[in-house]
Design a protein around this motif. Sequence first.
Motif, mmCIF file in Angstrom:
data_model
loop_
_atom_site.group_PDB
_atom_site.id
_atom_site.type_symbol
_atom_site.label_atom_id
_atom_site.label_comp_id
_atom_site.label_asym_id
_atom_site.label_seq_id
_atom_site.Cartn_x
_atom_site.Cartn_y
_atom_site.Cartn_z
ATOM 1 N N VAL A 1 3.695 3.720 4.781
ATOM 2 C CA VAL A 1 4.614 3.024 3.872
ATOM 3 C C VAL A 1 4.271 3.276 2.404
ATOM 4 N N GLY A 2 3.738 4.453 2.115
ATOM 5 C CA GLY A 2 3.541 4.838 0.724
ATOM 6 C C GLY A 2 2.144 4.716 0.170
ATOM 7 N N GLY A 3 1.156 4.577 1.020
ATOM 8 C CA GLY A 3 -0.217 4.430 0.559
ATOM 9 C C GLY A 3 -0.752 5.622 -0.211
ATOM 10 N N GLU A 4 -0.366 6.836 0.188
ATOM 11 C CA GLU A 4 -0.850 8.028 -0.510
ATOM 12 C C GLU A 4 -0.274 8.107 -1.926
ATOM 13 N N GLN A 5 0.994 7.753 -2.071
ATOM 14 C CA GLN A 5 1.607 7.739 -3.393
ATOM 15 C C GLN A 5 0.956 6.654 -4.261
ATOM 16 N N LEU A 6 0.628 5.521 -3.648
ATOM 17 C CA LEU A 6 -0.039 4.444 -4.367
ATOM 18 C C LEU A 6 -1.424 4.883 -4.835
ATOM 19 N N LEU A 7 -2.145 5.596 -3.979
ATOM 20 C CA LEU A 7 -3.457 6.117 -4.356
ATOM 21 C C LEU A 7 -3.333 7.085 -5.524
ATOM 22 N N SER A 8 -2.382 7.983 -5.448
ATOM 23 C CA SER A 8 -2.165 8.946 -6.533
ATOM 24 C C SER A 8 -1.845 8.222 -7.837
ATOM 25 N N HIS A 9 -0.993 7.229 -7.761
ATOM 26 C CA HIS A 9 -0.644 6.442 -8.949
ATOM 27 C C HIS A 9 -1.883 5.742 -9.501
ATOM 28 N N ALA A 10 -2.679 5.160 -8.627
ATOM 29 C CA ALA A 10 -3.890 4.452 -9.053
ATOM 30 C C ALA A 10 -4.854 5.403 -9.743
ATOM 31 N N GLN A 11 -5.005 6.603 -9.213
ATOM 32 C CA GLN A 11 -5.929 7.572 -9.802
ATOM 33 C C GLN A 11 -5.457 8.029 -11.177
ATOM 34 N N HIS A 12 -4.157 8.021 -11.415
ATOM 35 C CA HIS A 12 -3.633 8.451 -12.713
ATOM 36 C C HIS A 12 -3.599 7.314 -13.726
ATOM 37 N N CYS A 13 -3.396 6.087 -13.267
ATOM 38 C CA CYS A 13 -3.261 4.985 -14.229
ATOM 39 C C CYS A 13 -4.547 4.183 -14.377
ATOM 40 N N GLY A 14 -5.518 4.376 -13.507
ATOM 41 C CA GLY A 14 -6.728 3.569 -13.532
ATOM 42 C C GLY A 14 -7.857 4.170 -14.327
ATOM 43 N N ALA A 15 -7.595 4.565 -15.570
ATOM 44 C CA ALA A 15 -8.617 5.234 -16.380
ATOM 45 C C ALA A 15 -9.855 4.373 -16.603
ATOM 46 N N HIS A 16 -9.675 3.069 -16.701
ATOM 47 C CA HIS A 16 -10.806 2.171 -16.939
ATOM 48 C C HIS A 16 -11.157 1.390 -15.676
ATOM 49 N N CYS A 17 -10.790 1.951 -14.573
ATOM 50 C CA CYS A 17 -10.985 1.307 -13.281
ATOM 51 C C CYS A 17 -11.559 2.351 -12.336
ATOM 52 N N GLU A 18 -12.514 1.974 -11.535
ATOM 53 C CA GLU A 18 -13.072 2.909 -10.563
ATOM 54 C C GLU A 18 -12.240 2.828 -9.285
ATOM 55 N N VAL A 19 -11.517 3.885 -8.974
ATOM 56 C CA VAL A 19 -10.619 3.926 -7.820
ATOM 57 C C VAL A 19 -11.371 4.530 -6.642
ATOM 58 N N GLU A 20 -11.386 3.803 -5.530
ATOM 59 C CA GLU A 20 -12.056 4.257 -4.312
ATOM 60 C C GLU A 20 -11.067 4.274 -3.157
ATOM 61 N N PRO A 21 -10.783 5.433 -2.578
ATOM 62 C CA PRO A 21 -9.994 5.452 -1.347
ATOM 63 C C PRO A 21 -10.856 4.894 -0.223
ATOM 64 N N VAL A 22 -10.292 4.023 0.591
ATOM 65 C CA VAL A 22 -11.015 3.452 1.738
ATOM 66 C C VAL A 22 -10.172 3.618 2.984
ATOM 67 N N TYR A 23 -10.792 3.504 4.120
ATOM 68 C CA TYR A 23 -10.098 3.750 5.385
ATOM 69 C C TYR A 23 -9.990 2.481 6.198
ATOM 70 N N CYS A 24 -9.253 1.534 5.697
ATOM 71 C CA CYS A 24 -8.787 0.308 6.314
ATOM 72 C C CYS A 24 -9.391 -0.909 5.639
ATOM 73 N N LEU A 25 -8.509 -1.681 5.087
ATOM 74 C CA LEU A 25 -8.881 -2.959 4.485
ATOM 75 C C LEU A 25 -8.566 -4.113 5.430
ATOM 76 N N GLY A 26 -8.005 -3.801 6.591
ATOM 77 C CA GLY A 26 -7.672 -4.841 7.559
ATOM 78 C C GLY A 26 -6.422 -5.623 7.200
ATOM 79 N N LEU A 27 -5.560 -5.053 6.383
ATOM 80 C CA LEU A 27 -4.326 -5.717 5.977
ATOM 81 C C LEU A 27 -3.111 -4.932 6.453
ATOM 82 N N CYS A 28 -3.199 -4.396 7.645
ATOM 83 C CA CYS A 28 -2.166 -3.496 8.157
ATOM 84 C C CYS A 28 -0.779 -4.127 8.156
ATOM 85 N N ALA A 29 -0.672 -5.411 8.427
ATOM 86 C CA ALA A 29 0.628 -6.073 8.450
ATOM 87 C C ALA A 29 1.204 -6.237 7.055
#
Length: 123
Positions: free
Chosen positions: A64-92
Amino acid sequence: MPVLHGVQEALGHVPQQAVAQIAQALNLSRAEVHGVLTYYHHFRSEPPKGPVLQVCRAEACRSVGGEQLLSHAQHCGAHCEVEPVYCLGLCAMAPAVMLEGQPYGRMSSAKLDELLDDVGGAR
């Protein structure tokens, strides 16, 4: 691993100088402890450079768009450390992110922008 998680939770990272102490306390070699620290993406050897934003890359979020969200986060999060993770347990509630330990679901790029603005202009 619980010891490493505890150290990172307390300090924000696992300092290199702590590896020998942890290894000795657990009766392991420094190489074994270092191997765990470098294998798992969750562990950091340096303190984060700002707020930590974790973006889920598991199947439900990707569908449902997680990869696009990650890409957006990596481009807009200049003062934020962006970490891709493999499941936050919020699938629903996909796609999901976690900012400084607080989970957020049904995230969009616009909502992420607002969220980052709320934490002090992290964009």
